[in-house]
Design a protein around this motif. Structure first.
Motif, PDB file in Angstrom:
ATOM      1  N   ALA A 129       0.854  -1.184   0.000  1.00 28.23           N
ATOM      2  CA  ALA A 129       0.000   0.000   0.000  1.00 28.23           C
ATOM      3  C   ALA A 129       0.892   1.236   0.000  1.00 28.23           C
ATOM      4  O   ALA A 129       1.965   1.257   0.604  1.00 28.23           O
ATOM      5  N   GLU A 130       0.426   2.272  -0.717  1.00 33.27           N
ATOM      6  CA  GLU A 130       1.136   3.543  -0.734  1.00 33.27           C
ATOM      7  C   GLU A 130       1.017   4.141   0.674  1.00 33.27           C
ATOM      8  O   GLU A 130      -0.077   4.204   1.240  1.00 33.27           O
ATOM      9  N   THR A 131       2.145   4.553   1.239  1.00 34.29           N
ATOM     10  CA  THR A 131       2.062   5.062   2.607  1.00 34.29           C
ATOM     11  C   THR A 131       2.638   6.457   2.767  1.00 34.29           C
ATOM     12  O   THR A 131       2.625   7.013   3.844  1.00 34.29           O
ATOM     13  N   SER A 132       3.156   7.018   1.679  1.00 35.19           N
ATOM     14  CA  SER A 132       3.729   8.358   1.769  1.00 35.19           C
ATOM     15  C   SER A 132       3.368   9.105   0.495  1.00 35.19           C
ATOM     16  O   SER A 132       3.403   8.543  -0.603  1.00 35.19           O
ATOM     17  N   PHE A 133       3.028  10.387   0.642  1.00 37.08           N
ATOM     18  CA  PHE A 133       2.475  11.130  -0.489  1.00 37.08           C
ATOM     19  C   PHE A 133       3.267  12.411  -0.704  1.00 37.08           C
ATOM     20  O   PHE A 133       3.479  13.201   0.210  1.00 37.08           O
ATOM     21  N   ALA A 134       3.690  12.594  -1.958  1.00 40.73           N
ATOM     22  CA  ALA A 134       4.637  13.667  -2.270  1.00 40.73           C
ATOM     23  C   ALA A 134       3.993  15.042  -2.317  1.00 40.73           C
ATOM     24  O   ALA A 134       4.679  16.056  -2.226  1.00 40.73           O
ATOM     25  N   ASP A 135       2.683  15.091  -2.480  1.00 40.68           N
ATOM     26  CA  ASP A 135       1.992  16.388  -2.504  1.00 40.68           C
ATOM     27  C   ASP A 135       0.538  16.183  -2.086  1.00 40.68           C
ATOM     28  O   ASP A 135       0.068  15.046  -1.983  1.00 40.68           O
TER      29      ASP A 135
ATOM     30  N   ALA B 269      -3.076   5.279   6.062  1.00 37.28           N
ATOM     31  CA  ALA B 269      -1.819   5.929   5.680  1.00 37.28           C
ATOM     32  C   ALA B 269      -2.019   7.388   5.258  1.00 37.28           C
ATOM     33  O   ALA B 269      -1.123   8.216   5.396  1.00 37.28           O
ATOM     34  N   VAL B 270      -3.219   7.688   4.750  1.00 32.62           N
ATOM     35  CA  VAL B 270      -3.476   9.033   4.234  1.00 32.62           C
ATOM     36  C   VAL B 270      -3.583  10.053   5.362  1.00 32.62           C
ATOM     37  O   VAL B 270      -3.160  11.200   5.221  1.00 32.62           O
ATOM     38  N   TRP B 271      -4.137   9.625   6.490  1.00 32.18           N
ATOM     39  CA  TRP B 271      -4.414  10.559   7.584  1.00 32.18           C
ATOM     40  C   TRP B 271      -3.194  10.783   8.462  1.00 32.18           C
ATOM     41  O   TRP B 271      -2.435   9.857   8.769  1.00 32.18           O
TER      42      TRP B 271
END
Lengths: 141, 141
Positions: free
Chosen positions: B8-14, B36-38
């Motif tokens: 799962a994607e756990t880090s977001f660049a923007d 992960a989003v919160w």
């Protein structure tokens, strides 16, 4: 105190001062202060309970003229539960406590966001929700 | 390829990447991505339509577990109408377009706010309103 009128407050030194003025204008039906509280830019957004978003200073002000002309005898206070700030931008999340002329009280979740401008702190986002059920009482989305 | 599972994607660049993941998790019932989003902090706030505000990561995640376990067969997209940003804080205001399994579509005003952390951009505020009437159709407040 003589003939001088009291000038409306038109510049706010911090987000709390702008917020105070916003709710005071709302309670008192004071469109001049309401006009001064809001950023005059095209990117302001106002979501009244159960309504779609209004955008831009002119459209948002038209809504407040309508509201302030027709509501009276009520009290509204904002209880800020969360302040999240970063430089020239501050977001307040909390509840509005609204007491009608006949004493009924409702609370309304609201988000207000402010930014610092050369003319002081100004409101650019007001998002108020209707509350129909308590958090545990129904489907959440 | 092979036996590896897709992490799962756990880090977001923007903020947009975090927002994409938020609505994808919502559509797909993907609680891991939702987690992960919160932001995991105590000051996160989530206002589901017609509900009082939920606060703190644990309470907000409990609500999403409940929602994601019980909703399916619908589509949800966010149309961001306004982005207001300052340094490590970005506020998005727009509408969610929700299409039910039987094809009914509703739009819901929503405010999402993101901040930049050492672990990437994270959602810390989601405020979604029910819409009952159009802007011109009734009392505004």
């Amino acid at each position: 105190m003589g003939m001088e009128s009291v000038a409306a407050e038109t510049s706010f030194a911090d987000p709390n001062a702008a917020e105070e003025a916003f709710y005071r204008a709302f309670r008192d039906g004071d469109i001049e202060t309401m006009r001064a509280v809001w950023s005059t830019t095209a990117d302001v957004v106002c979501v009244h309970p159960a309504h779609t978003a209004l955008t831009g200073y002119a459209e948002v002000m038209a809504s407040w003229e309508s509201i302030l002309a027709t509501t009276e005898g009520f009290d509204i206070r904002f209880l800020c539960r969360h302040e999240i700030g970063e430089g020239a931008l501050v977001v307040h999340v909390g509840v509005e406590e609204i007491t009608s002329a006949d004493g009924n009280r409702v609370t309304v979740p609201a988000t207000n966001a402010y930014r610092r401008t050369p003319d002081g702190w100004q409101l650019f986002l007001h998002h108020a929700s209707p509350v129909q059920v308590e958090a545990e009482a129904g489907p959440l989305h």
